[in-house]
Design a protein around this motif. Structure first.
Motif, PDB file in Angstrom:
ATOM      1  N   TRP A 137       0.644  -1.243   0.060  1.00 35.80           N
ATOM      2  CA  TRP A 137       0.148   0.044  -0.119  1.00 35.80           C
ATOM      3  C   TRP A 137       0.853   1.337  -0.091  1.00 35.80           C
ATOM      4  O   TRP A 137       0.555   2.183  -0.653  1.00 35.80           O
ATOM      5  N   GLN A 140       1.496   1.807  -3.718  1.00 37.64           N
ATOM      6  CA  GLN A 140       0.401   2.598  -4.194  1.00 37.64           C
ATOM      7  C   GLN A 140       0.215   4.038  -3.922  1.00 37.64           C
ATOM      8  O   GLN A 140       0.139   4.742  -4.694  1.00 37.64           O
ATOM      9  N   GLN A 143       3.019   5.854  -5.997  1.00 41.16           N
ATOM     10  CA  GLN A 143       2.612   5.842  -7.368  1.00 41.16           C
ATOM     11  C   GLN A 143       1.725   7.017  -7.347  1.00 41.16           C
ATOM     12  O   GLN A 143       1.559   7.827  -8.417  1.00 41.16           O
ATOM     13  N   HIS A 144       0.668   7.063  -6.379  1.00 41.03           N
ATOM     14  CA  HIS A 144      -0.260   8.116  -6.641  1.00 41.03           C
ATOM     15  C   HIS A 144       0.346   9.815  -6.512  1.00 41.03           C
ATOM     16  O   HIS A 144       0.144  10.740  -6.843  1.00 41.03           O
TER      17      HIS A 144
END
Length: 173
Positions: A137, A140, A143-144
């Motif tokens: 997570w 993630q 990446q965001h």
């Protein structure tokens, strides 16, 4: 949106004088080289997300020290005193996106502000969150952050919505 100038001017109380973005789009992106463009102790009402692009960087808060390596990231909450410095090389580089909470929350009366942003920015123990590359997570979130940053800098059609979406995913998580 072109990259914003990353130089930081502060008051005697270390409050950052720079406004990030505009009132209509309170978001700014920075590419910083801490060895040649030092980031002094400062604080602001904005939220800040950082991804290390090259090298090792130290991000220090009043009572926390994060040593981040390439690919890692960090969230710094609103009103948190912090500084950034290179740790290992003169070519260290980071990308940061700094945005006012109203960008995601709208007015203090909105459900987004009341349910998500207000509890986050006023949480007494949440000063920062480090994102490592070995936790899914966290990957993630990184990446965001990078997607929001790239979208702001490149300004494709609808970039405002895409930036809002990426940053909202981080806050929701």
């Amino acid at each position: 949106m072109a990259l914003s100038d990353s130089r930081t001017a502060v008051t005697l109380q270390n409050y950052e004088l720079k406004k990030h973005g505009t009132f209509a789009f309170p978001v700014a992106c920075y590419e910083t080289f801490p060895a040649t463009d030092p980031v002094p102790w400062h604080w602001h009402n904005d939220l800040e997300l950082i991804v290390i692009r090259h090298g090792t960087v130290e991000i220090e808060l009043a009572d926390e020290l994060h040593t981040l390596t390439e690919g890692e990231g960090v969230f710094i909450n609103s009103n948190v005193l912090h500084t950034i410095r290179e740790s290992d090389c003169p070519s260290c580089r980071l990308n940061s996106i700094v945005f006012h909470p109203r960008f995601l929350g709208g007015s203090p009366e909105s459900i987004f502000w009341e349910r998500y942003l207000n509890p986050l920015i006023h949480h007494p123990c949440l000063k920062s969150v480090r994102f490592k590359t070995d936790i899914q997570w966290h990957q993630q979130m990184i990446q965001h952050i990078q997607l929001a940053w790239n979208t702001c800098v490149e300004e494709p059609a609808g970039y405002e919505f895409h930036t809002w979406h990426s940053l909202s995913e981080i806050i929701l998580s």
